[in-house]
Design a protein around this motif. Structure first.
Motif, PDB file in Angstrom:
ATOM      1  N   PHE A  59     -88.957 -29.836 -16.093  1.00 13.92           N
ATOM      2  CA  PHE A  59     -88.609 -28.221 -16.084  1.00 13.92           C
ATOM      3  C   PHE A  59     -88.854 -27.962 -14.699  1.00 13.92           C
ATOM      4  O   PHE A  59     -89.018 -26.626 -14.429  1.00 13.92           O
ATOM      5  N   THR A  60     -88.511 -28.682 -13.808  1.00 12.18           N
ATOM      6  CA  THR A  60     -88.520 -28.390 -12.048  1.00 12.18           C
ATOM      7  C   THR A  60     -87.295 -28.839 -11.704  1.00 12.18           C
ATOM      8  O   THR A  60     -86.990 -30.052 -11.616  1.00 12.18           O
ATOM      9  N   ASP A  73     -93.249 -21.171 -16.198  1.00 15.70           N
ATOM     10  CA  ASP A  73     -93.201 -22.341 -16.561  1.00 15.70           C
ATOM     11  C   ASP A  73     -94.318 -23.309 -16.557  1.00 15.70           C
ATOM     12  O   ASP A  73     -94.052 -24.571 -16.697  1.00 15.70           O
ATOM     13  N   ASP A  97     -95.847 -24.864 -13.884  1.00 14.05           N
ATOM     14  CA  ASP A  97     -95.745 -25.756 -12.915  1.00 14.05           C
ATOM     15  C   ASP A  97     -96.039 -25.546 -11.576  1.00 14.05           C
ATOM     16  O   ASP A  97     -96.012 -26.515 -10.663  1.00 14.05           O
ATOM     17  N   ASN A 117     -96.480 -28.404  -8.780  1.00 12.80           N
ATOM     18  CA  ASN A 117     -95.185 -28.381  -7.773  1.00 12.80           C
ATOM     19  C   ASN A 117     -95.674 -28.395  -6.271  1.00 12.80           C
ATOM     20  O   ASN A 117     -95.482 -29.335  -5.445  1.00 12.80           O
ATOM     21  N   ARG A 149     -88.421 -16.904 -12.676  1.00 14.84           N
ATOM     22  CA  ARG A 149     -88.490 -17.128 -14.283  1.00 14.84           C
ATOM     23  C   ARG A 149     -89.219 -16.035 -14.791  1.00 14.84           C
ATOM     24  O   ARG A 149     -88.982 -15.624 -15.986  1.00 14.84           O
TER      25      ARG A 149
HETATM   26 MG   LIG Z   1     -90.290 -25.131 -12.975  1.00 14.97          MG
END
Ligand SMILES: [Mg+2]
Ligand SMILES: Nc1ncnc2c1ncn2[C@@H]1O[C@H](COP(=O)(O)OP(=O)(O)O)[C@@H](O)[C@H]1O
Ligand SMILES: Nc1ncnc2c1ncn2[C@@H]1O[C@H](COP(=O)(O)OP(=O)(O)O)[C@@H](O)[C@H]1O
Ligand SMILES: [Mg+2]
Ligand SMILES: [Mg+2]
Ligand SMILES: [Mg+2]
Lengths: 357, 212, 357, 212
Positions: A79-80, B34, B36, B40, B177
C-alpha cells in the motif's frame, strides 16, 4: 494476524521471488531497485508500458507483465507507492527506443513518485509520458479531495494499451488511447471485512458483524458510507446504480507534454453512460471473496444493465485488483468502442491474464 | 552558524526520533490514511543511519543531496517524494557552503517548503505537512528580521511548527489520502505534519546542543 | 455471516446463473436437474468427461467445463454430493457415442451417487466408467477411514484427461490415464481460518487467533492436527515434507469394468516420490487467501523440491479448488511422465483455465 | 397388517419429524461431519410432502418407489443414495401387495438394510446408520419369532434402534466423513443413525395410531 508470510518486511520480496521462479518463461524480477519485467524485454521499436503502485493488490501489477500487456511493473511496499528510482531502472531495462508509457493510479504518492520518474527518464534521454487512471466514482468531487482514486479501470487500461503497443501504436497514440480508456471507465467497490496490512498486523478498520463499507478504496480507505449488511443483489444494485447514474466528472490532471516538453495541466471530462452503450463489465474480488460470489453479483449486474439498456459485450470476473485479504468486491463498467473492443480481444500472455496465445 | 557536524548530528537525532515515534506516526496515519507513515519514514531514516559514516566525509550540500536521494528511493508513498524534494532543494541552497549562516538557513527552509509546494500542490489549510512547514518558515524569517540569531530564531520556528501542527487537527483534509475521509478527517492530527514538526525540532536540538 | 449472497438456498443456482450469462460462448447451464455443459456438446466420437461434487469449491468443477477439459459438471448443494439424476442427465446431454468418464472425488456421498449414476447410464445404453481421485495424504490409512479424500489432483486429472479426450483417447485409455494421474498425485492442505457454509451461517470450526489446522479437507473436515500459528515457510515445509515423505499407499477401489460388465474391486498402489522425478507443483488457495501469499509459499516449495532432488517442470498457482471463503492453502505434487506433460500443455479453454487457444 | 394409508401416514409423520429435527441433525453432523445432514434430509422430505397427494393414488410398492426416486434426486450427499436405496429395496418387497403382513414388514426392513449395506459397504460398528438399522431388524425378527404382531414387534424394533443409536456415541467412525476424525469422532452420536432411528419411530407411530 494470520497470513502465509514470514517477516512482514520480507513479504513483498518473497512473494516476488515466488513469481519469478513460477513464471521464468514470462517474467524476470530485479531487486534493488525492485521491478518485474518481461523476460524478452526490451522489444526494439515498441513503446514500453510500465505501471506500478503499492503492493497488496496482486495480481495487479506484476501478474500483468508479459506479452500484450505490461513491459514492467514497479511494486512498492504494501500500500505504499514505489519510488522513482525503481521506475527509472525499469524504464532503462525495457525501453525499446520508442518511449515509455507510465500508467499511474491517482494517489498522491503514486502521482508524485511517477512525476519524478518521468523527469528522471527525460534526464536520461528516455521518452516518457504519464497517464492517470482516476475512475472511482465513490469519490464525488475533485475540488476538495485528491480526486477520484485509480481502481478497476487500471487493469483494463493495461490490457488494452498493452495490445495496442504490441500492434505498433506510437507513444502519442498510446497516451491518447490510455486517457480515453480512463475517461470511459467507472468503478465502485465495497468491503464486507477489512484487510490487514502485514506490517501493522491488525485490521485497518473495524466493521461490525452486520455492517459493510460502501465505496471502499483498495487500501481500505473509507468509503461513501457505512451501512447495514445487505443481500448480494442489493449490494450489486447500489454499486451498479452509483456507476450508471454517475454524472459528468471534470478535473484537471498534470501530464508531461512531449510537444511542449514540460508539464501541462489538462482539463478532462468524463461523460455519463448512455442507453445503448456497449460495456466491458468487470466484477472484481477484493481478495478474500471467492469467485462463486462474484458470479452471483455478475448475474444481478447483467440484469441491471439489460434493464438500463446497456449492453455488456465483454466481461472479466475474478480477483484482479485486490486489497490483501479484504472480503468484498468492486464493479467496473468500461464503455467500449470498436478499437478498445478489438484490443481487449487481442492475445495476452501474462502470469494472471492469458488468452489467445 | 550551522556546521557540517551539526547537520550530521541533526540527521542522527531525527533518525532516532523517527525510530521512537514510528508507532505514533503510523497510528496517526491509521486514523485518516493507510497506516504506514511511521513505517515509511522509518524505512527511509534507517537507511540514513547506515550512511552516517560516509556522510561525514561530505560537505553540507553533498550530505543533503545524499539524504534526498536516499529518501526518494526508500520511502515511497507521498512522504518519500515530499521529503526527498525538501532535501534536494535544501542541498541546492547549501551548494559550496562550508557552514550555514542564519540567513542561509532561512533560504534553505524556504527552498524546502517551495519544493514541497511544487511537488504536492497542497495549499495552506489542506491538512498536510505544509501547514507545519509554512508557518515555521514565516516565523523564522520574522525572527531574523527582528535580529535574532539561529538558535533563538529556530526556537520560534519550532514553536510555530508545533502550533501549526495543532491547527491541523480541526482541519478538513483536501490533499493526500485523508482527503477521501471528507468530514471524517476532522479531529485528527496530520501524520506528515507531525513528522515535519519532529524534523524541525530535531534540527533545533542538534544546533542547540552540539558544539564542535 | 457476511457474504455476497441472497437466500442461502438460492446461492448455488444464482451463482450458476451468473456463470451462464458470463460465459455464454463456452458453457450452458441446465436446471432441474442441474448441470453445466459445453456449449458445443455433444462432440461425436469423443469420450465425454463429467465431474461433479458439492458446490463451494469454485471454480472447480463448473469453471473447468469447456474445450480441452470437462464436457459437463454436476454441482450439488454446498458441500453436498450431487445426485444420480443430475449425472445421468448430464451424460445424456454430452454423450457423443464414445462413452462417459466420470471423475469422482473420494467422499462417501460422491462415491455412492456416482455409482448409481453409472448404473443408470448403463440402463440407458450409455457407456460409462468411474475413476476415483483420492490424493489427500493428510488421511493416513485407508483401512479405518473412508480412504484418502479427493482434493487438488482432481483439477489436474480433469485438465490432463480433458486434453486426452480431445486427442481421441478411447474410454478405456482415458480411464487408465485418469487412474495413473491419480496414483501419481498427492496433496495436503491447511487452514488459517474456517469457512462458513451459507445454509449454516456460522463457521464450521473454530480456530483461535494463534492456531492453524494442518491437513484440513476441502469441506472444513478436521485435519491431522491443530498446531500453533507458524510462518509461511514453516507451513510450506510441513505440507511439502508430508507429501514428499509419503510412503506407499495401498487401497481397494470399486470401478465399473467394461469388460466384465460389473463392479470390480481394484487394488491400487501409489509409489512414493523419488529423486529425479519431474513434478507439476500446484499451490492452491482455499478461497480467502490472496495470490501474493501463494507465491510466497511457492517460493519455499520450489526451494524444498530443489533440495530434495525433485524437478518442478510445471506449476499452477491460484484459487482452483476452494472451500468457500476459507483462508489457507494446499499443495499438490503430481509426478509427470512425458504423456501427462504433453497433455498438460495442450490447449484448454474454460471459464477458469485457459491457454493455447 | 400395515395398510397403504398407514404408509402414507408414516411418510407424513416422518417428514414432519425431519422438519422438527432439522437443526438437531445438522448440529450432530457439524460435530463429526460437514453440518448438512438435517439440511439434506429436510430437502428430500420437503419434496415428499409436496407429493403426498399424488402418492395417495398409488399402491405401497409404487409409493415406496416414488419416495426412493425423490430422495435419490433431491438429497445428495451420503444419505441420499442410502435412504434412496433403502426405499428402492423396500419397494421391491412390497411389489403387488395391497397390505403388508408382519412378515412382509420383516422382509422389507431386511431388504432395506441390505441395500444400505451394499451401497455403503459399512459394517456393524462403523458408526453409521447401519448401527441403528441392523439391530432393529434383528429385534423385529426375534419378536416375530416369539409370536408378536406388527405393533408390539415394531415397538421392540424401535427400542433396539434407540439402543443402537446410543451405542454409536462411543464408537470410532470408520465410514463416511466422520471417519477422518479418527479418535475425535468418539463421544458423538451419529447423525445418519439418528435420522434412521427417527424413521423407524415414525413408522411405529403411524402404524400404532392410524387406523382406517
Ligand atoms: Mg501509503
Ligand atoms: N499533496 C501533498 N502535499 C503535501 N503533503 C502531502 C500531500 N499528500 C500527502 N501529504 C503528506 O503526506 C502524509 C502521508 O504520508 P505517507 O503516509 O507516508 O504517504 P501515503 O499517503 O502515500 O501513505 C500526509 O499526512 C501529508 O502530511
Ligand atoms: N458408507 C456408509 N454406509 C452407511 N452409512 C453411511 C455411510 N457413509 C455415511 N453414512 C451415513 O450418512 C450420514 C451422513 O449423511 P449426510 O451428512 O447427509 O451426508 P454427507 O456425509 O455426504 O454430508 C452419516 O452420519 C452416516 O450415518
Ligand atoms: Mg500513509
Ligand atoms: Mg455433505
Ligand atoms: Mg453431512
Amino acid at each position: 494476524m494470520k497470513k502465509l508470510i514470514n517477516k512482514p518486511e520480507d513479504f513483498v520480496r518473497e512473494s516476488l521471488a515466488g513469481m519469478a521462479v513460477a513464471h521464468r518463461d514470462l517474467i524476470k524480477v530485479n531487486y534493488e531497485p525492485t521491478f518485474v519485467y518481461r523476460a524478452d524485454a526490451p522489444l526494439q521499436g515498441k513503446v514500453a508500458i510500465i505501471s506500478g503502485g503499492g503492493s497488496g493488490h496482486e495480481p495487479m501489477h506484476s501478474g500483468f507483465v508479459g506479452q500484450g500487456m505490461l513491459d514492467a511493473a514497479c511494486p512498492g511496499e504494501v500500500f505504499t507507492s514505489p519510488t522513482p528510482d525503481q521506475m527509472l531502472a525499469a524504464a532503462q531495462q525495457v525501453d525499446g527506443g520508442a518511449g515509455i508509457l507510465y500508467i499511474i493510479k491517482n494517489y498522491s504518492g503514486d502521482l508524485m513518485n511517477f512525476e519524478m520518474a518521468v523527469e528522471l527518464a527525460h534526464l536520461e534521454g528516455i521518452r516518457a509520458v504519464n497517464i492517470l487512471v482516476d475512475d472511482d466514482v465513490a469519490v464525488k468531487d475533485s475540488l476538495y479531495t485528491q480526486g477520484r482514486r485509480g481502481v478497476g479501470t487500471t487493469v483494463l487500461a493495461e490490457k488494452i494499451c498493452g495490445a495496442a503497443a504490441d500492434q505498433g501504436y506510437d507513444l502519442h497514440q498510446l497516451a491518447d488511447l490510455c486517457r480515453r480508456v480512463n475517461q470511459n471507465g467507472r468503478s465502485m467497490g465495497m468491503a464486507l471485512s477489512s484487510c490487514t496490512v502485514p506490517a501493522k498486523g491488525t485490521p485497518t478498520f473495524a466493521l461490525a458483524n452486520d455492517e459493510i463499507e460502501l465505496g471502499i478504496g483498495i487500501h481500505g480507505e473509507p468509503g461513501r458510507n457505512r451501512i447495514s449488511l445487505k443481500s448480494g443483489d442489493e449490494i450489486t444494485e447500489l454499486l451498479a446504480q452509483t456507476i450508471i447514474n454517475d454524472t459528468e466528472y471534470r478535473r484537471t490532471v498534470r501530464e508531461w507534454s512531449e510537444v511542449k516538453e514540460k508539464w501541462v495541466d489538462l482539463e478532462l471530462l468524463n461523460k455519463p453512460l448512455q442507453k445503448g452503450d456497449r460495456l466491458l463489465a468487470f466484477v472484481n474480488s477484493m481478495g478474500g471473496t471467492p469467485i462463486a460470489e462474484l458470479y452471483l453479483v455478475y448475474r444481478k449486474l447483467a440484469e441491471i444493465c439489460e434493464l438500463e439498456g446497456l449492453q455488456i459485450v465483454r466481461n472479466l470476473i475474478g480477483p484482479y485488483i485486490t486489497s490483501l485479504d479484504m472480503q468484498g468486491c468492486s464493479i467496473t463498467l468500461l464503455k467500449l468502442d470498436d478499437e478498445m473492443l478489438r484490443l481487449w480481444d487481442a492475445p495476452v500472455k501474462t502470469p494472471s491474464l492469458r488468452w489467445g496465445v | 552558524m550551522v556546521t557540517q557536524a551539526q547537520i550530521i548530528e541533526w540527521l542522527q537525532v531525527y533518525a532516532n526520533v523517527i525510530d521512537h515515534h514510528k508507532e505514533e506516526l503510523t497510528e496517526l496515519d491509521a486514523a485518516i490514511g493507510d497506516a504506514d507513515h511511521g513505517i515509511n519514514m522509518e524505512r527511509g531514516f534507517k537507511k540514513i543511519k547506515t550512511l552516517i559514516g560516509t556522510l561525514k566525509g561530505q560537505d553540507i550540500s553533498g550530505i543533503l543531496k545524499t539524504v534526498s536521494m536516499t529518501l526518494i528511493s526508500s520511502i515511497g508513498g507521498a512522504s518519500g517524494p515530499l521529503y526527498g524534494t525538501w532535501f534536494l532543494r535544501a542541498s541546492a541552497i547549501a551548494a559550496d557552503k562550508e557552514e550555514l549562516t542564519a540567513e542561509d538557513l532561512l533560504y534553505l527552509l524556504q527552498a524546502g517548503l517551495n519544493g514541497v509546494l511544487e511537488r504536492g500542490k497542497a495549499q495552506l489549510g489542506d491538512k498536510t505537512m505544509v501547514d507545519v512547514l509554512s508557518p515555521s518558515v514565516a516565523a523564522y524569517e520574522q525572527a531574523l528580521s527582528e535580529g535574532l540569531d539561529v538558535v533563538p530564531a529556530l526556537r520560534i520556528a519550532v514553536a510555530a511548527a508545533e502550533h501549526g501542527l495543532q491547527e491541523t487537527i480541526p482541519m478538513l483534509a483536501k490533499k493526500g489520502r485523508a482527503s477521501y475521509l471528507g468530514e471524517r478527517s476532522i479531529g485528527h492530527q496530520d501524520p506528515g505534519g507531525t513528522s515535519a514538526y519532529l524534523m524541525l525540532r530535531s534540527l533545533l536540538e542538534a544546533v542547540e546542543s552540539y558544539k564542535d
